[in-house]
Design an enzyme around this catalytic site. Structure first.
Site, short mmCIF file in Angstrom:
data_model
loop_
_atom_site.label_atom_id
_atom_site.label_comp_id
_atom_site.label_asym_id
_atom_site.label_seq_id
_atom_site.Cartn_x
_atom_site.Cartn_y
_atom_site.Cartn_z
N LEU A 425 28.44 -18.47 79.84
CA LEU A 425 27.75 -19.63 79.30
C LEU A 425 28.35 -19.93 77.94
CD1 LEU A 425 23.99 -18.79 80.07
CD2 LEU A 425 25.48 -20.33 81.34
N ASP A 426 28.41 -21.22 77.56
CA ASP A 426 28.85 -21.57 76.22
C ASP A 426 28.01 -20.82 75.19
OD1 ASP A 426 30.68 -23.33 77.21
OD2 ASP A 426 29.47 -25.12 76.84
N MET A 427 28.60 -20.58 74.04
CA MET A 427 27.88 -19.88 72.98
C MET A 427 26.55 -20.57 72.67
SD MET A 427 29.21 -19.06 69.13
CE MET A 427 28.23 -18.10 67.97
#
Length: 579
Positions: A425-427
């Site tokens: 997942l994106d940060m």
């Protein structure tokens, strides 16, 4: 056209006494605009709406008013509207002058209305468009080479010789191939004759051998003569064609040499100052870049222009902001009046030099926002772990921050084998992630993702309310090479990316939606929501493609997969915390 400081240093048109000065100068690659920068930007936007010095079709509703103000006649207005709409990045730099007065400078990236110089905007670091510019003069010579090159490349005789040579080469190949086939057939016949040697006398056998050798030599001689004939015929065409091609190559080499020299000379003119009075040109700044060349347009962005003018004119920088004005570009995510950081590819090396000596805000990207933040585990067995990743928490170690889901899992499960991470997942995105504790589990789960049997559902809060209740978005994506990690919509080089969405709940001027990614491209959901050919409504809190807030309102809410050992279907769901 006025060019002195009185027309570049712009006093504030409104009372700014309620706004205190920032403690440090803006970190230009990640910032929230300071109130003073917002006041300056809004004053500049009013100038864009009402000025009459130049005409440009920005392609917005505001531009229509702007065009009316700019054009003295209806015909002029219609002529300007007929130009393709193009948005542009503008910047403001709040400064203090030698008298202690606060005001601001303004700039645009690149050219505006085909010019570099306009009243109230700072000049470029180097103006290559001036009539007496060496660039213009030497570019004439390169253009003359281009004209010669085009003339030679389009020479009718070149095309005629090329076509004739190809036809003759085909004839030569065919004639030689026919003769080779004949040689093979003759060889077979000689071989058959040798099979009858048992019935021949020694004298007859000697005579036959001599004759067969003669035939073999004759066949080879004919082949050699045939090749020589066609070589002569082909040379009658290839020699004059080679002279033409040599002339073309010579001009190309000369053009390349002059272009490289001009480019190096041009880069040397972009000599950037900092507050310490030190200069550094593009050749030096980008000496460690690939091919040692700056990206196209380096030094023409608003931020370097603003700082250069301030340092050169004894103006102290206070705070800065850049905003987009006009229609969104086709590839990038840029929305009218939104603030954006400076780009990385072009500006980061330049500004790294220009900001030396200034007390600048800390780079938030070097700070670990997940420090001390727990990583909740929702499910655990011998094969998998399901975690609820918080927002602003890395999935894997980054360039500057090691703390991540991976490092936490590695520490908690030291006996685990394999890469642990199955998907990311994106940060900035929160939500469900599955972790594999063995190589076998990882392989099984990765295959499920490849086969798209894993069901993922995200919930997002977007800035606006879609007209329809559901839909599909298909926009190919690739990385923005000049501004990593941002992504671009690119139909030529982008990878297929597809998302299904549906409304959940409308709330004032925003809307909760479910997102079902059919592919897993970097920033896919964020770009598909923000791009004008997608929903054209950025996810709230999207600091790359929308407006910054306390968090990105994107959460991996639902995850359905088969257990890697039992193959039993497993469903996990956790609600978002957008408050």
């Amino acid at each position: 056209m006025p060019t002195d400081n009185r027309h570049r240093f712009i006093p504030f048109a409104t009372d700014i006494s309620a706004h205190s000065l920032p403690a440090k100068f803006t970190f230009p690659f990640y910032y929230q605009p300071h109130p003073l920068a917002i006041v300056a930007a809004e004053q500049l936007q009013q100038h864009l709406l009402h000025q009459t010095d130049w005409q440009h079709n920005f392609g917005t509703t505001d531009s229509d008013k702007e065009l009316s103000a700019q054009s003295e006649t209806r015909a002029q207005c219609e002529s300007t509207k007929s130009l393709p709409p193009i948005g542009k990045m503008f910047g403001v730099l709040v400064v203090r002058n030698a008298e202690g007065e606060l005001g601001f400078l303004s700039a645009f990236s690149g050219k505006l209305a085909d010019q570099n110089l306009w009243p109230q905007f700072v000049p470029p670091v180097f103006d290559m468009l001036t009539k007496d510019s060496f660039f213009q003069q030497e570019n004439v010579e390169i253009n003359q080479l281009n004209t010669q090159l085009t003339s030679l490349e389009n020479e009718p005789l070149r095309q005629q010789l090329t076509t004739k040579l190809a036809d003759m080469q085909q004839q030569a190949d065919s004639a030689i191939a026919t003769h080779r086939s004949l040689m093979i057939e003759n060889r077979k016949q000689r071989k058959a004759q040798r099979a009858t040697v048992e019935n021949l006398t020694e004298a007859e056998f000697t005579t036959l051998s001599i004759e067969m050798s003669r035939q073999s030599v004759s066949d080879k001689k004919q082949l050699s003569d045939l090749k020589e004939y066609w070589e002569k015929q082909l040379s009658l065409i290839s020699d004059p064609l080679a002279k033409l091609e040599s002339a073309i190559l010579s001009i190309k080499q000369q053009r390349k040499k002059q272009s490289n020299a001009l480019q190096h000379k041009l880069f040397a003119q972009y000599d950037f100052l900092n507050i310490l009075g030190k200069k550094s040109d593009l050749n030096t700044i980008f000496k460690d870049a690939p091919n040692h060349l700056p990206p196209a347009g380096a030094g023409e962005c608003a931020a370097p222009k603003l700082l250069q003018y301030a340092f050169a004119n004894n103006l102290t920088p206070i705070t800065m902001a850049e905003f987009w004005w006009g229609i969104s570009p086709k590839s990038e995510i840029k929305q009218h009046k939104n603030y954006y950081p400076a780009c990385h590819g072009k500006c980061r090396p330049i500004l790294a030099h220009m900001l030396k000596g200034l007390d600048v805000d800390d780079n938030p990207l070097l700070t670990n926002p997940a420090e001390g933040v727990p990583l909740p585990i929702l499910y655990q067995d011998e094969d998998i772990v399901i975690v609820n990743k918080p927002a602003e928490f890395l999935s894997v170690p980054g360039k500057n921050i090691a703390d991540s889901v991976f490092s936490r899992m590695k520490q908690k499960f030291p006996q685990a084998t394999g890469p642990l991470i199955v998907h990311r997942l994106d940060m900035s995105t929160s939500g469900l992630m599955v972790i594999a504790l063995s190589k076998e589990a990882n392989k099984h789960l990765v295959q499920q993702f490849i086969n798209r049997t894993v069901i993922k559902r995200y919930i997002a809060k977007i800035d606006g309310i879609p007209k329809f209740d559901r839909g599909e978005i298909s926009l190919p994506l690739r990385v923005d090479l000049d501004d990593r990690p941002k992504q671009l919509v690119c139909y030529q080089h982008g990878k297929h990316a597809e998302t299904y969405w549906e409304k959940v709940q409308e709330t004032n001027n925003s809307c909760l939606i479910h997102l079902y990614p059919k592919t897993g491209r970097t920033h896919q959901l964020r770009v598909h929501c923000a791009h004008f050919n997608g929903l054209n409504m950025p996810i709230l809190g999207d600091d790359l493609y929308g407006k910054t807030a306390h968090r990105l309102h994107l959460h991996a809410q639902y995850l359905s997969l088969n257990h890697p050992k039992t193959n039993q279907k497993m469903i996990f769901e956790v609600n978002a915390d957008f408050e």
